[in-house]
Design a protein around this motif. Structure first.
Motif, PDB file in Angstrom:
ATOM      1  N   TYR A  65     -17.284  22.756  -4.411  1.00 51.33           N
ATOM      2  CA  TYR A  65     -17.788  23.482  -5.579  1.00 51.33           C
ATOM      3  C   TYR A  65     -18.657  24.653  -5.144  1.00 51.33           C
ATOM      4  O   TYR A  65     -18.579  25.748  -5.717  1.00 51.33           O
ATOM      5  N   GLU A  66     -19.482  24.434  -4.126  1.00 49.11           N
ATOM      6  CA  GLU A  66     -20.334  25.519  -3.624  1.00 49.11           C
ATOM      7  C   GLU A  66     -19.489  26.705  -3.152  1.00 49.11           C
ATOM      8  O   GLU A  66     -19.830  27.859  -3.406  1.00 49.11           O
ATOM      9  N   GLN A  67     -18.407  26.418  -2.472  1.00 48.92           N
ATOM     10  CA  GLN A  67     -17.566  27.486  -1.925  1.00 48.92           C
ATOM     11  C   GLN A  67     -16.704  28.155  -2.985  1.00 48.92           C
ATOM     12  O   GLN A  67     -16.335  29.328  -2.851  1.00 48.92           O
ATOM     13  N   LEU A  68     -16.365  27.432  -4.037  1.00 49.88           N
ATOM     14  CA  LEU A  68     -15.421  27.933  -5.038  1.00 49.88           C
ATOM     15  C   LEU A  68     -16.085  28.239  -6.373  1.00 49.88           C
ATOM     16  O   LEU A  68     -15.397  28.488  -7.366  1.00 49.88           O
ATOM     17  N   ALA A  69     -17.397  28.292  -6.392  1.00 54.54           N
ATOM     18  CA  ALA A  69     -18.144  28.376  -7.649  1.00 54.54           C
ATOM     19  C   ALA A  69     -17.776  29.596  -8.493  1.00 54.54           C
ATOM     20  O   ALA A  69     -17.706  29.506  -9.726  1.00 54.54           O
ATOM     21  N   ARG A 101     -20.383  18.272 -14.319  1.00 56.92           N
ATOM     22  CA  ARG A 101     -21.368  19.081 -15.051  1.00 56.92           C
ATOM     23  C   ARG A 101     -22.621  19.308 -14.221  1.00 56.92           C
ATOM     24  O   ARG A 101     -23.222  20.385 -14.273  1.00 56.92           O
ATOM     25  N   SER A 102     -23.014  18.319 -13.444  1.00 61.43           N
ATOM     26  CA  SER A 102     -24.168  18.503 -12.558  1.00 61.43           C
ATOM     27  C   SER A 102     -23.891  19.625 -11.565  1.00 61.43           C
ATOM     28  O   SER A 102     -24.748  20.493 -11.330  1.00 61.43           O
ATOM     29  N   ALA A 103     -22.687  19.616 -10.988  1.00 62.60           N
ATOM     30  CA  ALA A 103     -22.321  20.672 -10.038  1.00 62.60           C
ATOM     31  C   ALA A 103     -22.353  22.038 -10.713  1.00 62.60           C
ATOM     32  O   ALA A 103     -22.839  23.022 -10.143  1.00 62.60           O
ATOM     33  N   TYR A 104     -21.864  22.106 -11.941  1.00 65.01           N
ATOM     34  CA  TYR A 104     -21.847  23.380 -12.677  1.00 65.01           C
ATOM     35  C   TYR A 104     -23.270  23.882 -12.936  1.00 65.01           C
ATOM     36  O   TYR A 104     -23.572  25.061 -12.718  1.00 65.01           O
ATOM     37  N   VAL A 105     -24.135  22.991 -13.376  1.00 65.16           N
ATOM     38  CA  VAL A 105     -25.512  23.390 -13.686  1.00 65.16           C
ATOM     39  C   VAL A 105     -26.252  23.827 -12.426  1.00 65.16           C
ATOM     40  O   VAL A 105     -26.961  24.834 -12.416  1.00 65.16           O
ATOM     41  N   TRP A 106     -26.088  23.073 -11.355  1.00 70.09           N
ATOM     42  CA  TRP A 106     -26.771  23.425 -10.117  1.00 70.09           C
ATOM     43  C   TRP A 106     -26.228  24.708  -9.491  1.00 70.09           C
ATOM     44  O   TRP A 106     -26.991  25.596  -9.113  1.00 70.09           O
ATOM     45  N   LEU A 152     -18.335   9.206 -15.750  1.00 66.91           N
ATOM     46  CA  LEU A 152     -18.943   9.434 -14.442  1.00 66.91           C
ATOM     47  C   LEU A 152     -18.442  10.731 -13.817  1.00 66.91           C
ATOM     48  O   LEU A 152     -19.206  11.461 -13.170  1.00 66.91           O
ATOM     49  N   GLY A 153     -17.162  11.039 -14.039  1.00 62.49           N
ATOM     50  CA  GLY A 153     -16.630  12.307 -13.543  1.00 62.49           C
ATOM     51  C   GLY A 153     -17.293  13.492 -14.217  1.00 62.49           C
ATOM     52  O   GLY A 153     -17.581  14.514 -13.576  1.00 62.49           O
TER      53      GLY A 153
END
Length: 224
Positions: A120-124, A187-192, A181-182
């Motif tokens: 996610y960090e690389q493809l944000a 969503r946590s990844a998106y917010v961060w 859980l997914g």
């Protein structure tokens, strides 16, 4: 005459032209790949709506009309970019170091969470654009749902196995648990990462893993 929209986007390399079933020549495949690469860079930089076909062809150094040899519209090429994104996520998941035999469930959950957050960090930037367009474009929203279904299926199958083996609460419905859980992880990844809420990578992975395991009452290796 417009071609029929496909339910799944074509790969960026493209074995054949979207207007015909004839395989592309090496030169044609190179041109198409250049268009997709240029489109992705512009979508990531400017967003979906401001990006035009003219800008894509200019960046790819091809004539404006050449675009329509390979794609019907900006939506069409974005669908390919979105398909690339899903492939990139899967490839990065596969690249995460394997765990030794006998690793615990929570260690496997942690591995997946770490791989997902790292990808996610690389493809944000591409993820952010896909999230945006899925709110107003039905076809691209379906591509977003298809991407989610890949992770949902993996998660559902794992939770169903744990339920079958008596590891988790028998009242848990795997499909619902996997979705909830997914969504927490996604969503946590998106917010961060996209919205910029502060987080520390290793702490985030550990907390996602602990909350996931606690929700299913799975022993966590952090407590061993």
């Amino acid at each position: 005459m417009k071609k029929q929209a496909t339910s799944a986007a074509r790969s960026a390399s493209g074995a054949s032209s979207p207007l015909t079933s004839t395989p592309l020549t090496p030169r044609g495949a190179k041109t198409r790949a250049s268009l997709v690469k240029s489109a992705r860079a512009l979508f990531e930089k400017n967003g979906y709506l401001p990006t035009s076909v003219a800008e894509i062809t200019e960046r790819a150094s091809v004539a404006h009309g050449t675009f329509y040899t390979y794609f019907d519209s900006k939506e069409d090429i974005f669908a390919v970019v979105a398909d690339e994104l899903q492939s990139d996520f899967q490839a990065m998941l596969g690249a995460e170091p394997e765990l030794p035999p006998g690793s615990s469930i929570s260690e496997r959950v942690e591995r997946t969470n770490r791989a997902y957050l790292r990808a996610y960090e690389q493809l944000a930037r591409t993820v952010a654009v896909l999230e945006q367009v899925s709110t107003f474009n039905a076809r691209l929203a379906e591509i977003r749902r298809t991407s989610r279904r890949f992770w949902l299926q993996r998660n559902t199958e794992a939770i169903a196995r744990w339920k079958q083996h008596g590891i988790i609460d028998p009242e848990i419905i795997p499909e619902y648990a996997a979705s909830m859980l997914g969504s927490m992880i996604d969503r946590s990844a998106y917010v961060w990462i996209v919205l910029g809420e502060p987080y520390e990578f290793d702490d985030a992975v550990r907390q996602l893993t602990r909350v996931y395991c606690n929700a299913l009452r799975i022993d966590c290796h952090y407590d061993a």
